[in-house]
Design a protein around this motif. Structure first.
Motif, PDB file in Angstrom:
ATOM      1  N   ILE A  38     -88.442  75.150  29.407  1.00 26.44           N
ATOM      2  CA  ILE A  38     -88.658  76.414  28.676  1.00 26.44           C
ATOM      3  C   ILE A  38     -88.419  75.736  26.995  1.00 26.44           C
ATOM      4  O   ILE A  38     -87.908  74.743  26.896  1.00 26.44           O
ATOM      5  N   SER A  39     -89.283  76.269  26.185  1.00 28.07           N
ATOM      6  CA  SER A  39     -89.671  75.465  24.899  1.00 28.07           C
ATOM      7  C   SER A  39     -88.490  75.700  24.072  1.00 28.07           C
ATOM      8  O   SER A  39     -88.325  77.138  23.565  1.00 28.07           O
ATOM      9  N   LEU A  40     -87.660  74.855  23.550  1.00 25.38           N
ATOM     10  CA  LEU A  40     -86.710  75.013  22.629  1.00 25.38           C
ATOM     11  C   LEU A  40     -87.125  75.487  21.355  1.00 25.38           C
ATOM     12  O   LEU A  40     -86.653  76.342  20.415  1.00 25.38           O
ATOM     13  N   ALA A  41     -88.285  74.809  20.797  1.00 25.51           N
ATOM     14  CA  ALA A  41     -89.004  75.209  19.484  1.00 25.51           C
ATOM     15  C   ALA A  41     -89.459  76.804  19.339  1.00 25.51           C
ATOM     16  O   ALA A  41     -88.976  77.267  18.406  1.00 25.51           O
ATOM     17  N   GLU A  42     -89.910  77.018  20.645  1.00 28.50           N
ATOM     18  CA  GLU A  42     -90.265  78.483  20.444  1.00 28.50           C
ATOM     19  C   GLU A  42     -89.187  79.385  20.582  1.00 28.50           C
ATOM     20  O   GLU A  42     -89.291  80.463  19.806  1.00 28.50           O
ATOM     21  N   LEU A 157     -94.158  65.071  30.355  1.00 24.46           N
ATOM     22  CA  LEU A 157     -93.436  65.593  31.287  1.00 24.46           C
ATOM     23  C   LEU A 157     -93.004  67.108  30.767  1.00 24.46           C
ATOM     24  O   LEU A 157     -92.118  67.688  31.559  1.00 24.46           O
ATOM     25  N   GLY A 158     -93.645  67.961  29.955  1.00 23.44           N
ATOM     26  CA  GLY A 158     -93.347  69.201  29.506  1.00 23.44           C
ATOM     27  C   GLY A 158     -92.247  69.468  28.794  1.00 23.44           C
ATOM     28  O   GLY A 158     -91.853  70.818  28.581  1.00 23.44           O
ATOM     29  N   MET A 159     -91.267  68.447  28.114  1.00 24.92           N
ATOM     30  CA  MET A 159     -90.489  68.723  27.465  1.00 24.92           C
ATOM     31  C   MET A 159     -90.659  68.574  25.845  1.00 24.92           C
ATOM     32  O   MET A 159     -91.919  68.075  25.376  1.00 24.92           O
ATOM     33  N   ASP A 160     -89.769  69.425  24.976  1.00 21.25           N
ATOM     34  CA  ASP A 160     -90.067  69.252  23.810  1.00 21.25           C
ATOM     35  C   ASP A 160     -89.426  68.135  23.004  1.00 21.25           C
ATOM     36  O   ASP A 160     -88.578  67.628  23.778  1.00 21.25           O
ATOM     37  N   VAL A 161     -89.866  68.032  21.896  1.00 20.30           N
ATOM     38  CA  VAL A 161     -89.123  66.630  21.009  1.00 20.30           C
ATOM     39  C   VAL A 161     -88.689  67.281  19.646  1.00 20.30           C
ATOM     40  O   VAL A 161     -89.417  67.714  18.818  1.00 20.30           O
ATOM     41  N   ASP A 180     -92.358  68.505  18.171  1.00 12.16           N
ATOM     42  CA  ASP A 180     -92.176  69.937  17.948  1.00 12.16           C
ATOM     43  C   ASP A 180     -91.401  70.621  16.727  1.00 12.16           C
ATOM     44  O   ASP A 180     -91.737  71.177  16.215  1.00 12.16           O
ATOM     45  N   MET A 181     -90.330  69.689  16.663  1.00  8.14           N
ATOM     46  CA  MET A 181     -89.277  69.904  15.520  1.00  8.14           C
ATOM     47  C   MET A 181     -88.946  68.479  14.846  1.00  8.14           C
ATOM     48  O   MET A 181     -88.946  67.635  15.546  1.00  8.14           O
ATOM     49  N   ILE A 182     -88.705  69.095  13.712  1.00 12.32           N
ATOM     50  CA  ILE A 182     -88.135  67.777  12.902  1.00 12.32           C
ATOM     51  C   ILE A 182     -86.596  68.241  12.420  1.00 12.32           C
ATOM     52  O   ILE A 182     -86.732  69.072  11.909  1.00 12.32           O
ATOM     53  N   GLY A 183     -85.673  67.470  12.804  1.00 13.19           N
ATOM     54  CA  GLY A 183     -84.474  67.491  12.247  1.00 13.19           C
ATOM     55  C   GLY A 183     -83.958  66.774  11.272  1.00 13.19           C
ATOM     56  O   GLY A 183     -84.098  65.497  11.360  1.00 13.19           O
TER      57      GLY A 183
END
Ligand SMILES: O=C(O)c1ccccc1NCC(=O)[C@H](O)[C@H](O)COP(=O)(O)O
Length: 262
Positions: A38-42, A157-161, A180-183
């Protein structure tokens, strides 16, 4: 040698040992390896934006909370309607483990970030095999080429970064990475000082294609209201919840207060 250098030096030894004990093929045969992430970014875009962390101890604070069990903590976070859960899997410095990740995965459907010091593709495969939806990559410890390679491995592998930076130089080497995200980490890892201003100062330099996440040292809802004005949609919070007897209840009260001010 700063703390990050020490952690990474240990991590190289740990990963080499693990590779000799558990082959990649075994990880790929695990039941969770084919699970759809499940997408964390979304989730950050549509929910409270809070990524609540399971964190027993840390180099900056030593012991935070050793008495809770991970299942109770993550179930409490899910009940509080966090957008994501971060599970630290480093043992030596944070008291975490891959078993924590597995227990967390078995307890919630909320997207889970594997919070680890990634230096090798093997750990990315491990993250998927143990049920993570997203991984963290730290620009301070990886070259641009390594960042690109590890992010592509995770995406395949379908994971978010979530790509973590501390300064402008690290941001520059992150721009070509398929993250997907910059922290932005508000904690200076040399002095352990935290300043939310770090997120504010770097915000305008981060391209809009990345979901912006502010990490560390967030302890009040006012800081989040402020950071939202700078375009942040994700807020990683560990100690502020974990130092209480019931992190889930603390997160619930925090999110309720947040909703009342934004
Ligand atoms: O937390 C530390 O002391 C630390 C030291 C060295 C490397 C990383 C460290 N923390 C990892 C994190 O990113 C934080 O756990 C996370 O951002 C949550 O921070 P906080 O809300 O301040 O617990």
């Amino acid at each position: 040698m700063n703390i990050l250098d020490k952690i990474i030096a240990d991590k190289f030894k740990e990963v080499e040992l693990k590779k000799s004990l558990i082959p990649v093929s075994q990880l790929e045969n695990s039941v969770l390896f084919n699970r759809k992430c499940i997408s964390l970014a979304e989730n950050l875009k549509k929910g409270s934006g809070i990524i609540a962390e399971h964190k027993r101890r840390s180099p900056s604070k030593d012991v935070i909370n050793q008495s809770l069990n991970v299942q109770d903590v993550v179930k409490g976070y899910e009940k509080a309607e966090v957008s994501g859960i971060s599970v630290l899997t480093d043992g030596k410095y944070f008291g975490g483990s891959l078993e924590d990740l597995l227990h967390a995965r078995a307890s919630v459907t909320t997207p889970i970030l594997r919070k680890e010091f990634m230096i090798d593709e093997y750990q990315v495969t491990e993250a998927k095999a143990y049920g993570a939806d997203a991984i963290l990559l730290i620009a301070a410890v990886l070259t641009e080429k390594q960042l690109i390679y590890l992010a592509d491995s995770a995406k395949n592998l379908g994971m978010d970064v979530l790509l973590e930076i501390h300064n402008e130089e690290e941001l520059q080497k992150s721009l070509k990475v398929n993250a997907d995200m910059i922290g932005v980490n508000n904690r200076n890892l040399k002095t352990f000082e935290v300043s939310i201003d770090n997120s504010k100062n770097l915000a305008r330099l981060i391209p809009n294609e990345f979901v912006k996440v502010s990490e560390s040292g967030i302890s009040n809802t006012g800081a989040i209201a402020d950071l939202k004005n700078y375009g942040y949609q994700g807020f990683l919070i560990g100690e502020n919840f974990m130092k209480t007897n019931n992190p889930g209840v603390a997160a619930k009260a925090f999110i309720k207060e947040l909703k009342s001010i934004v």
